[in-house]
Design a protein around this motif. Sequence first.
Motif, short mmCIF file in Angstrom:
data_model
loop_
_atom_site.label_atom_id
_atom_site.label_comp_id
_atom_site.label_asym_id
_atom_site.label_seq_id
_atom_site.Cartn_x
_atom_site.Cartn_y
_atom_site.Cartn_z
N SER A 253 12.69 2.52 7.65
CA SER A 253 11.66 1.58 7.19
C SER A 253 11.84 0.19 7.74
N THR A 254 10.68 -0.46 7.96
CA THR A 254 10.70 -1.89 8.24
C THR A 254 10.72 -2.66 6.92
N GLY A 255 10.74 -1.93 5.80
CA GLY A 255 10.94 -2.58 4.50
C GLY A 255 10.10 -2.06 3.37
N ASN A 256 8.80 -2.01 3.54
CA ASN A 256 7.95 -1.62 2.42
C ASN A 256 8.07 -0.16 2.02
N THR A 257 8.20 0.71 3.01
CA THR A 257 8.37 2.12 2.68
C THR A 257 9.65 2.33 1.88
N SER A 258 10.71 1.61 2.26
CA SER A 258 11.99 1.77 1.55
C SER A 258 11.88 1.26 0.12
N VAL B 248 -1.78 -2.30 12.25
CA VAL B 248 -1.24 -1.02 12.70
C VAL B 248 0.22 -1.17 13.10
N GLY B 249 1.07 -0.37 12.46
CA GLY B 249 2.49 -0.35 12.81
C GLY B 249 2.86 1.06 13.22
N ASN B 250 3.23 1.85 12.23
CA ASN B 250 3.54 3.24 12.51
C ASN B 250 2.25 4.09 12.54
N ALA B 251 1.14 3.44 12.24
CA ALA B 251 -0.22 3.99 12.38
C ALA B 251 -0.63 5.03 11.33
N GLY B 252 0.16 5.14 10.27
CA GLY B 252 -0.20 6.07 9.20
C GLY B 252 -1.41 5.61 8.40
N ASN B 253 -1.48 4.32 8.16
CA ASN B 253 -2.53 3.83 7.26
C ASN B 253 -3.92 3.91 7.88
N ILE B 254 -4.06 3.55 9.14
CA ILE B 254 -5.38 3.63 9.78
C ILE B 254 -5.82 5.10 9.83
N LEU C 39 -5.33 -6.02 3.18
CA LEU C 39 -4.13 -6.86 3.13
C LEU C 39 -3.04 -5.98 2.54
N THR C 40 -2.19 -5.49 3.43
CA THR C 40 -1.30 -4.37 3.11
C THR C 40 -0.14 -4.69 2.17
N GLY C 41 0.31 -5.96 2.18
CA GLY C 41 1.48 -6.28 1.35
C GLY C 41 1.45 -7.71 0.82
N PHE D 1 0.81 -1.23 0.00
CA PHE D 1 0.00 0.00 0.00
C PHE D 1 0.84 1.27 0.00
N LYS D 2 2.11 1.14 0.31
CA LYS D 2 2.96 2.34 0.45
C LYS D 2 3.01 3.15 -0.84
N ASP D 3 2.78 2.51 -1.98
CA ASP D 3 2.87 3.21 -3.27
C ASP D 3 1.86 4.35 -3.39
C1 AN7 Z 1 2.78 -4.76 5.01
O1 AN7 Z 1 7.69 0.12 5.63
O2 AN7 Z 1 6.28 1.07 8.61
O3 AN7 Z 1 0.49 1.49 10.45
O4 AN7 Z 1 8.56 1.27 7.24
O5 AN7 Z 1 4.65 -2.72 5.56
O6 AN7 Z 1 0.76 2.73 8.32
O7 AN7 Z 1 2.74 1.90 9.56
C2 AN7 Z 1 5.45 -0.55 7.12
C3 AN7 Z 1 4.23 -0.74 7.68
C4 AN7 Z 1 1.19 -2.83 7.67
C5 AN7 Z 1 1.71 -0.84 9.01
N1 AN7 Z 1 1.44 -3.75 6.74
O8 AN7 Z 1 1.22 0.34 8.42
C6 AN7 Z 1 7.63 0.62 6.75
C7 AN7 Z 1 6.42 0.42 7.58
C8 AN7 Z 1 2.58 -3.71 6.04
C9 AN7 Z 1 3.53 -2.71 6.28
C10 AN7 Z 1 2.08 -1.82 7.97
C11 AN7 Z 1 3.28 -1.77 7.30
P1 AN7 Z 1 1.30 1.71 9.22
#
Ligand code: AN7
Length: 361
Positions: free
Chosen positions: A93-98, A195-201, A325-327, A69-71
Amino acid sequence: MVHKKFAVKKIGVIERYQEFLPVTDNTPIISLNEGNTPLILAEALPVYLGLKNIKIYYKFEGLNPTGSFKDRGMTMAISKALEEKASAVICASTGNTSASAAAFASRCGLRCFVLIPEGKIAKGKLIQAYRYGAKVLMIPGNFDQALELVKRVTQDNRITLVNSINPYRIEGQKTAAFEIVDDLGDAPEYHAIPVGNAGNITAYWRGYKEYRRAGKCEVLPKMLGFQAEGAAPIVYGKPVEKPETIATAIRIGNPASWKGAVQARDESGGLIEAVTDPEISWAYRFIAEREGVFAEPASAAAVAGMIKLARRNYFEENTRIVITLTGSGLKDPDYALSFEDKIEAVEPTFEAVSKVVFASR
Ligand code: AN7
């Protein structure tokens, strides 16, 4: 007359949703035709859960150009960085953003630096950042430390930060909510998301609200966020010093958009809960093996969370649930291959092969 075969319309999220995005005629649009991802009706999951009058859909973001989804956010962030004459971009990045930053930067000739936690990034993502030509910096630390570092580096304004602290990222990502409404004719009653860095929600909630204000939908979904138990700062109400989970994408202890996530939860009447690694793993296998949808472990956290809520009869009848399904599952080949069942070495003979095939038909 232009022959039909030359009239293929290539259009990404900025062109599609321009009126809802902070772009002008002067913004150079850097796009890889991101977005327009499928909303796939779940078949096996509702049967498995015994849900009769509830429809579940997967918004499969793994089919974006770099597989996540980062695109959606990156097309905005890179376009604006170019418009604002940045010399380079950088992200933690944990990977996808990079992976996404590297791809969009390569497309417009911007230099790209990425800071990643050494050893805790899925191989597919590392390969992408590297192959798209970014300068990859591995730190012996976690995502939260990497983010602090890039924030400091970009205090000097010549380099643009393209993490989701960059407001254009969230703007682009909200287009996923628009697409869901456009496909369903209204918003779903529930929306489940990792939810990771919480930008998407944060982005989805903004998207749904803006679309409703524009008269495009009546319903606003309850936002259901899921963190991994070992990396669940929002659930516990305090940062996690040493986050741990098999879902490395969401191995984050101090989310940048913490407030946005809490706002989405509270305004929507939803919740943010934790799911365990075994629950994530189970859901990861279920959607691949029973639905034909291969997503990465972090994405499966939202499925695991939805399953947990269904088991306590959380969902009302005659409603719709969308799970983001984010990735793509291909991002993390090491995790995918860490289950040994179903792979078996056999002799290259008719007898050996037919024995196995006929025995397990
Ligand atoms: C597959 O790439 O933070 O809650 O640095 O790659 O918006 O952060 C990725 C996050 C969910 C969480 N699913 O989204 C990064 C990074 C996948 C992700 C999340 C990430 P956010």
